[in-house]
Design an enzyme around this catalytic site. Structure first.
Site, short mmCIF file in Angstrom:
data_model
loop_
_atom_site.label_atom_id
_atom_site.label_comp_id
_atom_site.label_asym_id
_atom_site.label_seq_id
_atom_site.Cartn_x
_atom_site.Cartn_y
_atom_site.Cartn_z
N LYS A 34 -9.71 -0.74 -24.66
CA LYS A 34 -9.69 -0.63 -26.12
C LYS A 34 -9.31 -1.91 -26.85
CE LYS A 34 -5.17 1.71 -26.42
NZ LYS A 34 -4.52 2.95 -26.82
N TYR A 44 2.32 -7.38 -18.80
CA TYR A 44 3.70 -7.74 -19.14
C TYR A 44 4.68 -7.48 -18.00
CZ TYR A 44 1.59 -8.06 -23.67
OH TYR A 44 0.75 -8.41 -24.71
N GLN A 46 7.07 -7.82 -15.13
CA GLN A 46 7.87 -9.02 -14.83
C GLN A 46 8.29 -9.06 -13.38
OE1 GLN A 46 11.17 -9.21 -17.59
NE2 GLN A 46 9.85 -9.78 -19.30
N GLY A 47 9.12 -8.05 -12.99
CA GLY A 47 9.80 -8.09 -11.69
C GLY A 47 8.86 -8.27 -10.52
N GLU A 113 15.79 -5.38 -6.47
CA GLU A 113 16.02 -4.75 -7.77
C GLU A 113 16.81 -3.46 -7.58
OE1 GLU A 113 12.29 -4.36 -9.87
OE2 GLU A 113 11.99 -6.51 -9.93
N ASP A 209 -3.29 7.82 -24.45
CA ASP A 209 -4.64 8.35 -24.70
C ASP A 209 -5.18 9.14 -23.51
OD1 ASP A 209 -4.31 6.72 -26.89
OD2 ASP A 209 -6.02 5.41 -26.48
N HIS A 230 14.26 1.95 -19.72
CA HIS A 230 14.72 0.73 -19.03
C HIS A 230 16.01 0.28 -19.71
CE1 HIS A 230 14.81 -3.24 -17.25
NE2 HIS A 230 13.71 -2.98 -16.55
N ARG A 270 17.81 3.24 -12.99
CA ARG A 270 17.71 3.01 -14.43
C ARG A 270 18.26 4.14 -15.28
NH1 ARG A 270 11.72 0.22 -14.20
NH2 ARG A 270 12.51 -1.57 -13.07
N HIS A 331 10.26 3.04 -21.28
CA HIS A 331 9.60 2.03 -20.45
C HIS A 331 8.42 2.59 -19.66
CE1 HIS A 331 9.35 -1.61 -18.06
NE2 HIS A 331 9.55 -0.94 -16.93
N ARG A 366 11.22 6.61 -11.65
CA ARG A 366 10.52 5.63 -10.79
C ARG A 366 11.47 4.54 -10.29
NH1 ARG A 366 8.23 0.66 -11.90
NH2 ARG A 366 8.26 0.91 -14.17
N LEU A 372 3.27 -0.93 -10.07
CA LEU A 372 2.09 -1.73 -9.72
C LEU A 372 1.60 -1.29 -8.35
CD1 LEU A 372 3.26 -5.27 -10.96
CD2 LEU A 372 1.66 -3.72 -12.08
#
Ligand code: FAD
Ligand code: SIN
Length: 515
Positions: A34, A44, A46-47, A113, A209, A230, A270, A331, A366, A372
């Site tokens: 979109k 975006y 990061q880790g 992490e 969506d 987060h 988290r 998050h 999570r 990812l």
């Protein structure tokens, strides 16, 4: 002009792009996305990507950490399968040219992490998502049978009379045309819904969506009450939302209050850290807490976190000299469209992968850097399973869309009201009363927006607002049903986990005619 392909992919984050790479071996692929093709949550990240790479690590250990974070709701068989495939998908990314940090040539650097009992997070500095996206977009663009359609917003799925998904109706946002994108296999890879909350680490495209479209089409949806908050978004009122990676805590930064006192083990999962921050803020009346990295070597901090360092500096915080003010924010959507081990939904021809899906991997909460990973593994599984067996058929004509136009200011106002309501009533700490109110409010807002939608010309903002309202209803409704606290769902009237009654996903069974 309509689109026809063997595979239709909705969304160009990690799941959509990786699926494209695999599916292109079997047929033609159309990706509609979109905004610009690189705009996604993935961009975006990061880790990094959690995977068992180090010889002293094990699949069993990564699985146990995943199950512990998931707070009793992960599907063990799915967790075992996804974790086992982790090293292979990382190798596949390397093979297409993704560049991750190494400690020596050929030896990947691994970060630790929260919730992980080993250092196992593969990363590209603190911009892993940007690198993954760069590599995937480049690989996909090189394939002659893949076409990417930027600025094409999927509005609704097309399901034929036999209940099979035939593709989607898509709004070409730049010329305002509504077209049909038809394919025997459709993959939903639309990501999450952070935008339904006032404070979020997610970019604007994350408006739920995929879940909303799938729900309207009759897909089963599950675990929508489990929002992951987060703990450490940069406190920067007026600035763009910006995540301060959990990897910084893995590196040794610690959470402290305004008296420089530690109040929680900074590497807990988290949900626990976010709640501890909320209670600190309530106790002290402060609007933020601090993440202190000044205890670490300044050069090392700058070297390992160049993106976070530069962004914080731009916001007036030199993280090597001052603690970073942080607040929790929405998050990640742990629930989503229910899928089986191949990423298949209950609608024939419709697959879902990545954050939009509820595969059983994430459970109630999570584990860091497991998203990812899930997107990669399920994209690959879905592409391996989907068969182009049904001929493309024509869908029904669009039903929505009159002639009127809604003012942008009105849309913005409604969007803001919805997001505020969700943050206040369905945020980090919920109660029976707040959820009852939220459920009623979300229902009322969704109805009003639906009436607006039916009478107005198709408009991208209105389409997404409609989806946000649907998702708000699903979240509030699911949260109201779960009379316990677990993972990302905390209800102060039922503060304990109740395995006897609630060790099961919250399933909303899709009936297209009912909504
Ligand atoms: P996305 O990457 O969000 O992609 C969705 C795509 O769908 C986008 O291209 C979007 O434009 C498109 N789209 C949406 N709706 C439509 C529509 N109607 N029509 C057409 N296109 C549509 N996870 C980790 O594992 N490790 C990390 O280090 C990490 N860091 C993160 C940092 C931040 C700041 C954020 C926000 C998330 C982070 N996550 C991390 C989570 C992770 O990035 C996401 O869960 C994951 O990237 C989702 O991938 P996806 O492919 O499912 O969706
Ligand atoms: C982060 O870098 O803290 C985000 C990682 C994630 O969402 O898994």
């Amino acid at each position: 002009m309509n689109i026809e392909a063997d595979y239709l992919i909705i969304g160009s984050g990690v799941a959509g792009l990786f699926f494209a790479l695999k599916a292109a071996r079997h047929g033609s692929v159309a990706i509609v996305t979109k905004r610009e093709r690189r705009e996604s949550n993935t961009q975006y990240a990061q880790g990094g990507i959690a995977a068992v790479i180090d010889a002293s690590d094990s699949v069993a250990s990564h699985v146990e950490d995943t199950l512990a974070a998931g707070d009793g709701l992960c599907d063990r068989a799915i967790a075992e399968a996804v974790v086992a495939e982790g090293p292979e998908v990382v190798r596949e990314l390397l093979a297409i040219g993704a560049q991750f940090n190494e400690v020596s040539p050929g030896v990947l650097s691994l970060m630790r992490e929260g919730g992980h009992s080993h250092a196992r997070v593969v990363h590209a500095d603190d911009m892993t998502g940007r690198e993954v996206t760069r590599a995937l977009v480049r690989a996909v663009e090189a394939l002659p049978n893949v076409t990417l359609y930027d600025h094409h917003l999927a509005v609704d799925l097309i399901v034929d009379v036999e209940g099979r998904c035939r593709g989607a109706r898509v709004l070409d946002v730049q010329d305002g045309q509504l077209i049909e994108a038809l394919a025997p296999v459709t993959l939903l890879a639309t990501g999450g819904c952070g935008q339904v909350f006032l404070h979020t680490t997610n970019p604007r495209v994350a408006s739920g969506d995929g879940v909303a479209m799938a729900w309207r089409a009759g897909a089963n949806v599950g675990n929508m009450e489990f929002t992951q908050f987060h703990p450490t978004m940069l406190y920067d009122p007026g600035g763009p939302s910006f995540l301060v990676s959990e990897a910084l805590r893995g590196f040794g930064a610690v959470l402290v209050n305004d008296r420089a006192g530690a109040f929680i083990d900074s590497l807990k999962t988290r949900d626990k850290v976010s709640r501890a921050i909320v209670s600190q803020m309530q106790e002290s009346g402060a609007e933020w807490v601090y993440l202190d990295a000044t205890i670490k070597d300044a050069d090392e901090t700058r070297r390992r976190f160049p993106n976070i360092y530069q962004h914080c500096l731009g916001a007036g915080v030199d993280m090597t000299k001052q603690p970073i003010p942080v607040v929790p924010a929405a998050h990640y959507m742990c629930g989503g469209v229910c899928t089986d081990e191949h990423g298949q939904t209950n609608i024939a021809g419709l697959y879902a992968a990545g954050e939009v899906a509820m595969s059983g991997f994430q459970g109630a909460n999570r584990l860091a850097s497991n998203s990812l990973l899930e997107g990669l593994v399920f994209a690959r599984r879905a592409a391996g399973h989907a068969r182009i067996e049904a001929p493309v058929g024509k869908g029904a004509k669009p039903t929505a869309g009159g002639k009127g136009v809604v003012e942008a200011a009105e849309l913005a106002e409604r969007r803001q009201a919805l997001r505020e309501m969700m943050w206040n009533e369905v945020g980090i700490v919920r109660s029976d009363q707040s959820l009852q109110l939220a459920s009623a409010e979300a229902g009322r807002m969704a109805k009003e927006i639906e009436i607006l939608y039916d009478g107005m010309a198709l408009d991208a903002e209105l389409v997404q607002l409609r989806n946000l309202a649907t998702v708000a209803e699903l979240i509030a409704g699911s949260a109201r049903m779960r009379l316990e606290s677990r993972g990302g769902h905390y209800n102060s009237d039922h503060p304990e986990r109740d395995d006897a009654n609630w060790q099961r996903p919250t399933l909303l069974v899709g009936h297209p005619e009912a909504h």
